[in-house]
Design an enzyme around this catalytic site. Sequence first.
Site, PDB file in Angstrom:
ATOM      1  CD  GLU A   1       0.384  -1.546   7.932  1.00  0.00           C
ATOM      2  OE1 GLU A   1       0.010  -0.729   8.805  1.00  0.00           O
ATOM      3  OE2 GLU A   1       0.942  -1.204   6.876  1.00  0.00           O
TER       4      GLU A   1
ATOM      5  CE  LYS B   1       3.104  -6.068   3.809  1.00  0.00           C
ATOM      6  NZ  LYS B   1       2.665  -4.885   4.578  1.00  0.00           N
TER       7      LYS B   1
ATOM      8  CD  GLU C   1       7.718  -0.406   7.695  1.00  0.00           C
ATOM      9  OE1 GLU C   1       6.741  -1.108   7.333  1.00  0.00           O
ATOM     10  OE2 GLU C   1       7.942   0.742   7.250  1.00  0.00           O
TER      11      GLU C   1
ATOM     12  CG  ASP D   1      -0.349  -0.093   2.523  1.00  0.00           C
ATOM     13  OD1 ASP D   1       0.881  -0.211   2.589  1.00  0.00           O
ATOM     14  OD2 ASP D   1      -1.081  -0.038   3.533  1.00  0.00           O
TER      15      ASP D   1
HETATM   16  O1  KIV Z   1       3.545  -1.111   1.648  1.00  0.00           O
HETATM   17  C1  KIV Z   1       4.725  -1.496   1.680  1.00  0.00           C
HETATM   18  O2  KIV Z   1       5.539  -1.205   0.800  1.00  0.00           O
HETATM   19  C2  KIV Z   1       5.137  -2.317   2.817  1.00  0.00           C
HETATM   20  C3  KIV Z   1       6.592  -2.596   2.960  1.00  0.00           C
HETATM   21  C4  KIV Z   1       7.310  -1.399   3.426  1.00  0.00           C
HETATM   22  C5  KIV Z   1       6.850  -3.775   3.834  1.00  0.00           C
HETATM   23  O3  KIV Z   1       4.322  -2.715   3.599  1.00  0.00           O
END
Ligand code: KIV
Length: 275
Positions: A126, A124, A193, A55
């Site tokens: 968070e 993915k 991260e 994102d």
């Molecule tokens: O959105 C993204 O690019 C990410 C990476 C920084 C892991 O989540």
Amino acid sequence: MEPNVSKFANVNKVTTHVLQEMKLKNEKIAMLTAYDFSMARLLDKAGIDVILVGDSASNVMAGHTSTLPITLNEMIYHATSVIRGVKRALVIADMPFGTYQGNSKEALSSAIRIMKESGADAVKMEGGREILESVDRILSAGIPVMGHLGLTPQSIHKFGTYVVRATEENEARKLVEDAHLLEKAGCFGLVLEKIPAKLAAEVSRSIRIPVIGIGAGPGVDGQVLVLHDMLGITQEFSPRFLRRYHNLSEEIQGSVRSYIRDVKTLDFPNEREQY
Ligand code: KIV
């Protein structure tokens, strides 16, 4: 030509099982972001293991100052474009802010839309304990999920800043607990991260699923960078963890200046460049 440093170079398609195997065999996983067909095709041809349709597209593609504004439809558009360019790499799409926090039924329908409409291999998300119900529900539909802990940019308004996370004991303890919860729930991998290298290495040693770091030191199972940062297309963003492999911003501007000069001086097109 770079020498081939991977024991997995002959794998036709990287799957979540291949990533697990890489961790077991101590082979580091190389992951980069991509948001469009042309870049994804280049990355895949170069042998990248994992492409993340992050994102971060909100920042580097759309010019927003955070990852919050990007929509589910926009993420699906980017993921669909990436998928068309990829044969070998595992493609993971970020679930955008607001599509999975709070309501696990909505989370599942967002994840199903991503998988059905884009053809991505996994999603993915968070967060830890707070999003566990959504993670469970998505996993129960057979959709592979990667977790993301530490600096989670979708929570920037809670954090207030992009500084290193989990330097205090309480936050570090919660991060370790969350990592174990996500592993137990059935996530196939985890992004950490911007956290201290020692803590990231500890987490990576203590769970069986692959841990991919960004600003989390070398003791994890793989690394990820934002493509536009590592190629030097973005210039304003210079955290300590970022290694720039190119200065494409200079090169692109140089080429554009040459083109402008050639057009204005009637050098382009020449006799061979016309019909
Ligand atoms: O959105 C993204 O690019 C990410 C990476 C920084 C892991 O989540």
